[in-house]
Design a protein around this motif. Structure first.
Motif, PDB file in Angstrom:
ATOM      1  N   ASP A   1       0.885  -1.166   0.000  1.00 24.16           N
ATOM      2  CA  ASP A   1       0.000   0.000   0.000  1.00 24.16           C
ATOM      3  C   ASP A   1       0.921   1.214   0.000  1.00 24.16           C
ATOM      4  O   ASP A   1       1.302   1.723   1.044  1.00 24.16           O
ATOM      5  CB  ASP A   1      -0.918  -0.030   1.222  1.00 24.16           C
ATOM      6  CG  ASP A   1      -1.960   1.064   1.192  1.00 24.16           C
ATOM      7  OD1 ASP A   1      -2.529   1.307   0.111  1.00 24.16           O
ATOM      8  OD2 ASP A   1      -2.212   1.691   2.246  1.00 24.16           O
ATOM      9  N   ALA A   2       1.291   1.635  -1.180  1.00 27.17           N
ATOM     10  CA  ALA A   2       2.462   2.496  -1.369  1.00 27.17           C
ATOM     11  C   ALA A   2       2.219   3.932  -0.927  1.00 27.17           C
ATOM     12  O   ALA A   2       1.110   4.471  -1.080  1.00 27.17           O
ATOM     13  CB  ALA A   2       2.862   2.469  -2.840  1.00 27.17           C
ATOM     14  N   PRO A   3       3.261   4.587  -0.407  1.00 19.29           N
ATOM     15  CA  PRO A   3       3.172   6.038  -0.191  1.00 19.29           C
ATOM     16  C   PRO A   3       2.939   6.715  -1.537  1.00 19.29           C
ATOM     17  O   PRO A   3       3.532   6.328  -2.553  1.00 19.29           O
ATOM     18  CB  PRO A   3       4.548   6.385   0.401  1.00 19.29           C
ATOM     19  CG  PRO A   3       5.450   5.256   0.006  1.00 19.29           C
ATOM     20  CD  PRO A   3       4.583   4.043  -0.084  1.00 19.29           C
ATOM     21  N   CYS A   4       2.058   7.703  -1.544  1.00 21.51           N
ATOM     22  CA  CYS A   4       1.661   8.299  -2.824  1.00 21.51           C
ATOM     23  C   CYS A   4       1.315   9.759  -2.640  1.00 21.51           C
ATOM     24  O   CYS A   4       1.334  10.296  -1.526  1.00 21.51           O
ATOM     25  CB  CYS A   4       0.475   7.532  -3.424  1.00 21.51           C
ATOM     26  SG  CYS A   4      -1.049   7.685  -2.479  1.00 21.51           S
ATOM     27  N   SER A   5       0.957  10.416  -3.737  1.00 25.48           N
ATOM     28  CA  SER A   5       0.625  11.838  -3.696  1.00 25.48           C
ATOM     29  C   SER A   5      -0.730  12.108  -3.038  1.00 25.48           C
ATOM     30  O   SER A   5      -1.056  13.266  -2.770  1.00 25.48           O
ATOM     31  CB  SER A   5       0.641  12.422  -5.112  1.00 25.48           C
ATOM     32  OG  SER A   5      -0.262  11.726  -5.952  1.00 25.48           O
ATOM     33  N   GLY A   6      -1.514  11.074  -2.781  1.00 30.21           N
ATOM     34  CA  GLY A   6      -2.725  11.206  -1.973  1.00 30.21           C
ATOM     35  C   GLY A   6      -3.870  11.954  -2.604  1.00 30.21           C
ATOM     36  O   GLY A   6      -4.756  12.461  -1.901  1.00 30.21           O
ATOM     37  N   GLU A   7      -3.919  12.006  -3.932  1.00 33.57           N
ATOM     38  CA  GLU A   7      -4.973  12.771  -4.597  1.00 33.57           C
ATOM     39  C   GLU A   7      -6.373  12.260  -4.270  1.00 33.57           C
ATOM     40  O   GLU A   7      -7.326  13.031  -4.239  1.00 33.57           O
ATOM     41  CB  GLU A   7      -4.744  12.731  -6.110  1.00 33.57           C
ATOM     42  CG  GLU A   7      -3.458  13.403  -6.543  1.00 33.57           C
ATOM     43  CD  GLU A   7      -3.084  13.123  -7.985  1.00 33.57           C
ATOM     44  OE1 GLU A   7      -2.121  13.743  -8.480  1.00 33.57           O
ATOM     45  OE2 GLU A   7      -3.759  12.294  -8.628  1.00 33.57           O
ATOM     46  N   GLY A   8      -6.489  10.973  -4.017  1.00 35.36           N
ATOM     47  CA  GLY A   8      -7.793  10.408  -3.708  1.00 35.36           C
ATOM     48  C   GLY A   8      -8.307  10.771  -2.336  1.00 35.36           C
ATOM     49  O   GLY A   8      -9.467  10.503  -2.018  1.00 35.36           O
ATOM     50  N   MET A   9      -7.442  11.396  -1.504  1.00 32.30           N
ATOM     51  CA  MET A   9      -7.832  11.759  -0.146  1.00 32.30           C
ATOM     52  C   MET A   9      -8.131  13.253   0.010  1.00 32.30           C
ATOM     53  O   MET A   9      -8.383  13.720   1.112  1.00 32.30           O
ATOM     54  CB  MET A   9      -6.725  11.370   0.835  1.00 32.30           C
ATOM     55  CG  MET A   9      -6.507   9.869   0.973  1.00 32.30           C
ATOM     56  SD  MET A   9      -7.885   9.024   1.807  1.00 32.30           S
ATOM     57  CE  MET A   9      -8.583   8.119   0.404  1.00 32.30           C
ATOM     58  N   PHE A  10      -8.090  14.016  -1.083  1.00 27.70           N
ATOM     59  CA  PHE A  10      -8.321  15.456  -0.981  1.00 27.70           C
ATOM     60  C   PHE A  10      -9.684  15.761  -0.353  1.00 27.70           C
ATOM     61  O   PHE A  10      -9.822  16.708   0.422  1.00 27.70           O
ATOM     62  CB  PHE A  10      -8.253  16.114  -2.367  1.00 27.70           C
ATOM     63  CG  PHE A  10      -6.861  16.228  -2.930  1.00 27.70           C
ATOM     64  CD1 PHE A  10      -5.757  15.751  -2.243  1.00 27.70           C
ATOM     65  CD2 PHE A  10      -6.661  16.820  -4.175  1.00 27.70           C
ATOM     66  CE1 PHE A  10      -4.482  15.861  -2.775  1.00 27.70           C
ATOM     67  CE2 PHE A  10      -5.390  16.935  -4.715  1.00 27.70           C
ATOM     68  CZ  PHE A  10      -4.301  16.447  -4.014  1.00 27.70           C
ATOM     69  N   ARG A  11     -10.691  14.972  -0.699  1.00 25.62           N
ATOM     70  CA  ARG A  11     -12.039  15.225  -0.183  1.00 25.62           C
ATOM     71  C   ARG A  11     -12.120  14.943   1.310  1.00 25.62           C
ATOM     72  O   ARG A  11     -12.817  15.632   2.056  1.00 25.62           O
ATOM     73  CB  ARG A  11     -13.043  14.354  -0.953  1.00 25.62           C
ATOM     74  CG  ARG A  11     -14.490  14.666  -0.634  1.00 25.62           C
ATOM     75  CD  ARG A  11     -15.423  13.887  -1.519  1.00 25.62           C
ATOM     76  NE  ARG A  11     -15.426  12.459  -1.203  1.00 25.62           N
ATOM     77  CZ  ARG A  11     -16.437  11.642  -1.507  1.00 25.62           C
ATOM     78  NH1 ARG A  11     -17.492  12.115  -2.148  1.00 25.62           N
ATOM     79  NH2 ARG A  11     -16.378  10.365  -1.205  1.00 25.62           N
TER      80      ARG A  11
END
Length: 509
Positions: free
Chosen positions: A181-191
């Motif tokens: 479950d890779a570290p990422c830019s987190g765009e899906g968590m903006f909301r």
């Protein structure tokens, strides 16, 4: 929406085109909330009969034990949360473990594990058989990781604090299943989290793709032939998703994408979003297989943005390792009282790290102290091997490679510590037990005053007849305190007084 970077919005408009307006409308919708039942302790029918909250939940379509709940339910404040009956988790985040096809007896690695939601989900599917090695490279995050594992009553987990390359020599081709479950830019968590949007430029897509590539490279070396690797992110970025998998497949022809056939609302991967040169190098068939990965879009389902790919390593078909031996003879030197001074000092330091503080070494044999405690206070199978790091005792579930050169947070089930000739049981031991495994227990219902007082750390006064005491056992001693029959922690009973032994960090403020 004012915090969302304009560069991100322009990128999404280019990618989604006709879908863009629907996607943007999702930022105005209310968030959804999820919890996942812990099958190590309770099943859905039992929970719904036990908790009024069970009448107000809806199942998460892609998660066996997942449920949506209403925001005003506040399940994190309920005593059942403190008993580890469920874990509060964003619904989309439940999907990767469901795709991992974990079965009892498997050896499983959760490589980027903190804070532990997916590790506890894996543990529930193992049903106490096999082992889950849970690793995170951030030392401060492993405290929450270890606590969530212990809260869930997991007995068969080892917790490590290492960079992925350090794990490869010990675990080369050792695991049946690996979750990245890779570290990422987190765009899906903006909301869900405005802070993710604010830090998007700092945690750039380019920086994340480099980290992800390295993590995947090391994970692939630790997967046994025939095993499954699930790669997941909480971002929309094709560079971190389909393109990352395409790049991995180019370097590793021994892997292939296993097509996911998800329930409604979950969308296929987008092979058309990868670089044209990479597509040509991959070939038409392999490029097309990227459609077998999956995307979760917040405008198409009840959850945040996620991506997942299931990768199979070539080789013999894996099978659950249902009968794994306990530690090899070479590992048993850890339990020997007459260890060399140098090794004992090293283990003391490791124990201090594991506990986040100081740790004294008992002059007595910690293993003997544990055995004596277990015989007097518990009703457990005493054949399980135990190991000690300094004065702290653990019960590992299965044979593991040597951990001597690794930063170890928990080498197994943390059962307690030998102190000045006596054994002090841990909170983790209490949470991993069934009520019947303690020679003394007491249970109150979730709404009782006694449970509220216990969770606040108060002393209670009880009569011996209120407790369940095993035949032949005295009333005096350690008592497993339970809510509705599920353990919360220890009490120590003497002459009508139940001294509260609930760890300070576990108390409800």
């Amino acid at each position: 929406m004012g915090n969302i970077p304009a560069k991100f919005l322009a990128k999404m408009k280019n990618l989604l085109q006709a879908e863009y307006d629907n996607f943007m409308s999702s930022y105005e919708w209310p968030r959804v909330y999820g919890l996942r039942l812990n099958p190590l302790k309770i099943d859905a029918d039992q929970w719904k009969q036990l908790s009024p909250m069970g009448e107000n939940v809806r199942p998460v379509p892609w998660a066996t034990e997942g449920y949506y709940y209403k925001e005003d339910e506040r399940p994190g404040k309920h005593p059942h949360y403190h008993a580890g009956l469920y874990y509060i988790q964003e619904p989309s985040a439940m999907l990767p473990v469901e795709l991992l096809d974990v079965r009892p007896g498997h050896r499983v690695l959760d490589l980027c594990a903190a804070p532990g939601g997916k590790t506890t989900q894996i543990a529930g599917k193992l049903k106490g058989e096999g082992v889950i090695v849970s690793n995170d490279n951030a030392a401060e995050r492993t405290k929450a990781l270890a606590k969530n594992i212990e809260l869930s009553g997991v007995r068969n987990a080892a917790v490590l604090n290492e960079e992925p390359p350090a794990l490869v020599p010990a675990f080369r081709e050792w695991f049946d299943r690996i979750l990245v479950d890779a570290p990422c830019s987190g765009e899906g968590m903006f909301r869900k989290d405005e802070g993710m949007a604010a830090s998007w430029e700092k945690h750039s897509v380019e920086r994340c793709t480099i980290m992800q590539r390295d993590i995947l490279e090391n994970a692939s070396a630790m997967l046994a032939p025939g095993g499954l690797l699930v790669y997941s992110t909480c971002t929309f970025s094709p560079e971190e998703n389909e393109s990352q998998i395409a790049d991995f497949l180019l370097r590793h022809p021994e892997f292939r994408v296993e097509e996911v056939r998800p329930p409604g609302g979950i969308s296929p991967g987008r092979p058309e979003w990868i670089d044209a040169a990479a597509s040509r190098e991959l070939g038409a068939d392999t490029t097309a297989s990227l459609a077998g990965t999956v995307r979760l879009w917040p405008h198409l389902l009840e959850g945040e943005g996620h991506y997942a790919a299931v990768l199979r390593k070539s080789g013999e078909t894996d099978s659950p390792r249902a009968s794994l031996a306990i530690y090899e003879e070479t590992q048993k030197e850890i339990v020997t009282p007459a260890v060399k001074r140098k090794k004992d000092k090293k283990r003391t330091e490791e124990a201090r790290h594991a506990r986040g503080g100081k740790s004294a070494v008992s002059e007595d044999d910690p293993i003997s102290a544990w055995r004596k405690f277990a015989a007097e206070e518990l009703q457990l199978d005493e054949s399980a091997e135990a190991i000690h790091y300094g004065s702290i005792v653990y019960v590992p579930s299965v044979q593991l490679p040597s951990l001597d050169r690794l930063r170890v947070v928990r080498p197994g089930w943390y059962v307690g510590e030998a102190k000045k000739g006596r054994f002090v049981p841990s909170q983790a031991l209490a949470m991993g037990l069934k009520r019947a495994e303690s020679k003394r227990s007491i249970s109150w219902n979730a709404e009782s005053e006694e449970i509220q007082r216990y969770l606040k750390g108060e002393t209670l006064f009880v009569r011996p007849e209120e407790m369940d005491i095993a035949q032949g056992a005295a009333a005096k001693g350690y008592v497993l305190v339970c809510v509705d029959g599920y353990p919360l922690g220890w009490g120590k009973y003497v002459d009508g007084m139940l001294k509260n032994e609930l760890s300070s960090g576990w108390r409800q403020i």
